[in-house]
Design an enzyme around this catalytic site. Structure first.
Site, mmCIF file in Angstrom:
data_model
loop_
_atom_site.group_PDB
_atom_site.id
_atom_site.type_symbol
_atom_site.label_atom_id
_atom_site.label_comp_id
_atom_site.label_asym_id
_atom_site.label_seq_id
_atom_site.Cartn_x
_atom_site.Cartn_y
_atom_site.Cartn_z
ATOM 1 N N GLY A 50 1.443 -14.801 -1.905
ATOM 2 C CA GLY A 50 0.293 -14.127 -1.303
ATOM 3 C C GLY A 50 -0.783 -13.927 -2.352
ATOM 4 N N LYS A 51 -2.035 -14.042 -1.940
ATOM 5 C CA LYS A 51 -3.133 -13.868 -2.887
ATOM 6 C C LYS A 51 -4.296 -13.231 -2.149
ATOM 7 C CE LYS A 51 -4.830 -16.352 -6.924
ATOM 8 N NZ LYS A 51 -4.493 -15.098 -7.652
ATOM 9 N N GLY A 52 -5.007 -12.321 -2.847
ATOM 10 C CA GLY A 52 -6.164 -11.689 -2.205
ATOM 11 C C GLY A 52 -6.965 -10.924 -3.233
ATOM 12 N N ARG A 53 -7.939 -10.127 -2.758
ATOM 13 C CA ARG A 53 -8.742 -9.328 -3.684
ATOM 14 C C ARG A 53 -7.851 -8.314 -4.393
ATOM 15 N NH1 ARG A 53 -12.918 -9.941 0.412
ATOM 16 N NH2 ARG A 53 -11.995 -8.248 1.619
ATOM 17 N N VAL A 80 0.985 -11.627 -4.742
ATOM 18 C CA VAL A 80 2.396 -11.275 -4.521
ATOM 19 C C VAL A 80 3.229 -12.510 -4.830
ATOM 20 C CG1 VAL A 80 4.126 -10.508 -2.859
ATOM 21 C CG2 VAL A 80 1.808 -9.600 -2.710
ATOM 22 N N LYS A 96 4.335 -7.500 -6.643
ATOM 23 C CA LYS A 96 2.892 -7.463 -6.377
ATOM 24 C C LYS A 96 2.200 -7.181 -7.700
ATOM 25 C CE LYS A 96 -0.432 -5.242 -3.220
ATOM 26 N NZ LYS A 96 -0.511 -4.297 -2.079
ATOM 27 N N ASP A 134 -3.617 2.565 6.370
ATOM 28 C CA ASP A 134 -3.955 1.128 6.331
ATOM 29 C C ASP A 134 -2.916 0.329 7.124
ATOM 30 O OD1 ASP A 134 -4.655 -1.382 3.727
ATOM 31 O OD2 ASP A 134 -5.478 -1.082 5.753
HETATM 32 N N1 LIG Z 1 2.754 -3.903 -0.118
HETATM 33 C C1 LIG Z 1 3.502 -4.864 -0.746
HETATM 34 C C2 LIG Z 1 3.986 -4.587 -2.020
HETATM 35 C C3 LIG Z 1 4.767 -5.540 -2.642
HETATM 36 C C4 LIG Z 1 5.084 -6.749 -2.022
HETATM 37 C C5 LIG Z 1 4.556 -7.009 -0.742
HETATM 38 N N2 LIG Z 1 4.783 -8.201 -0.080
HETATM 39 C C6 LIG Z 1 6.042 -8.629 0.218
HETATM 40 N N3 LIG Z 1 7.091 -7.816 0.010
HETATM 41 C C7 LIG Z 1 8.315 -8.265 0.326
HETATM 42 N N4 LIG Z 1 8.572 -9.466 0.801
HETATM 43 C C8 LIG Z 1 7.543 -10.329 1.016
HETATM 44 C C9 LIG Z 1 6.228 -9.924 0.737
HETATM 45 C C10 LIG Z 1 5.154 -10.854 1.016
HETATM 46 O O1 LIG Z 1 3.975 -10.526 0.763
HETATM 47 C C11 LIG Z 1 5.460 -12.151 1.618
HETATM 48 C C12 LIG Z 1 6.856 -12.444 1.759
HETATM 49 N N5 LIG Z 1 7.817 -11.541 1.521
HETATM 50 C C13 LIG Z 1 3.788 -6.051 -0.117
#
Ligand SMILES: Nc1cccc(Nc2ncnc3c2C(=O)CC=N3)c1
Length: 279
Positions: free
Chosen positions: A14-17, A21, A34, A135
């Site tokens: 995952g990528k964003g502002r 992740v 993250k 959020d």
């Molecule tokens: N809020 C937050 C904080 C840290 C990690 C995340 N994202 C995730 N956490 C657990 N499993 C995932 C993901 C993804 O983004 C995509 C796939 N699996 C969100």
């Protein structure tokens, strides 16, 4: 800091502002890392504070391992290390998946249960304050292997306890309920009934530009008081018809008239236990 050292980052998921992740590996276990952009340091601090001061171990809340701050040459590197969920976010999951009634209700009910845990103050030494997420959206909800949801991203959350009557949660909880109505609308569209299903669409897809600004959204939602349309096909199915009622009661103009998240959870649980819902 030791934990972060021994995590190997495998792939960016995952990528964003906000930053990015990653799927990480630690002792043959997957975990989600993250990595916060410097602009989003406040979210890292808030999420770390919340997970470290509140009892937040709950099947409806994204599991937390650790926060890590390491100085990387000139700048600071901020990590949040969480449980990993292969299905990814609810937003991702709904793009590629259609649901039967039970799957739809399991997703909605489990997400509601996570928000109920946030909203509920538990008094006592190992208690927790009431927490408003602020959020709630499908990109901040993860789908677990068993087809239930957990709530992530507490970077904007606010807390409230009886004694230090900081903010009036009454209003904030209603913000979470409005936002959760939008999430249920996204999920219900993907439920197959009478051989029909709706494409995945984000709320207000038809009235705002892609990547809408805050002001774009404010005009539609606050000024014009618009709400997403309920697809006509839903009225031909008893469960989707009931879902449309619950969803619309999350969106009433007067926040005081909105359902509480606890009432929503109980109603979803009743629907889940109806005979025509079981496979
Ligand atoms: N809020 C937050 C904080 C840290 C990690 C995340 N994202 C995730 N956490 C657990 N499993 C995932 C993901 C993804 O983004 C995509 C796939 N699996 C969100």
């Amino acid at each position: 800091a030791t934990v972060a050292r021994s995590i190997s980052l495998i792939e960016c998921i995952g990528k964003g502002r906000y930053g990015s992740v990653w799927r990480g590996r630690y002792h043959d276990e997957n975990l989600a890392v993250k990595i916060f952009s410097s602009r989003d340091e406040a979210s890292w601090l808030r999420e770390t504070e919340i997970y470290n001061t509140c009892l937040l171990r709950h099947e409806g809340i994204l599991g937390y391992y650790a926060s890590d701050m390491t100085s990387r040459n000139s700048c600071t590197q901020l990590w949040l290390i969480m449980h990993y969920h292969e299905n990814g976010s609810l937003y991702d999951y709904l793009q590629s998946t259609t649901l039967d009634h039970e799957e739809m209700l399991r997703l909605c009910h489990s997400a509601a249960a996570g928000i109920v845990h946030l909203h509920t103050e538990i008094v006592g030494n190992h208690g927790k304050p009431a927490i408003a997420h602020r959020d709630i959206k499908s990109k901040n909800i993860l789908v677990k292997g068993n087809g239930t949801c957990c709530i992530g991203d507490l970077g904007l959350a606010v807390t409230h306890t009886q004694e230090n009557n900081k903010i009036d949660l009454g209003r904030n909880n209603k913000v979470d309920v409005y936002a959760f109505g939008l999430v249920m609308w996204e999920i219900a569209r993907r439920c197959v009934a009478e051989g029909m299903v709706d494409d995945y669409k984000p709320p207000f897809w038809d009235v705002v530009p892609s990547d809408p600004s805050f002001d774009d959204m404010k005009k539609v939602v606050v000024i014009d008081q618009q709400r997403p349309a309920i697809p006509n096909r839903w009225s031909a199915d008893p469960i989707l018809l009931l879902m449309s009622k619950v969803i619309q009661e999350c969106w009433t103009c007067n926040p005081k008239a909105r359902l509480t998240i606890l009432r929503i959870k109980k109603t979803l649980n009743q629907l889940l236990n109806q005979p025509q819902c079981k496979k």
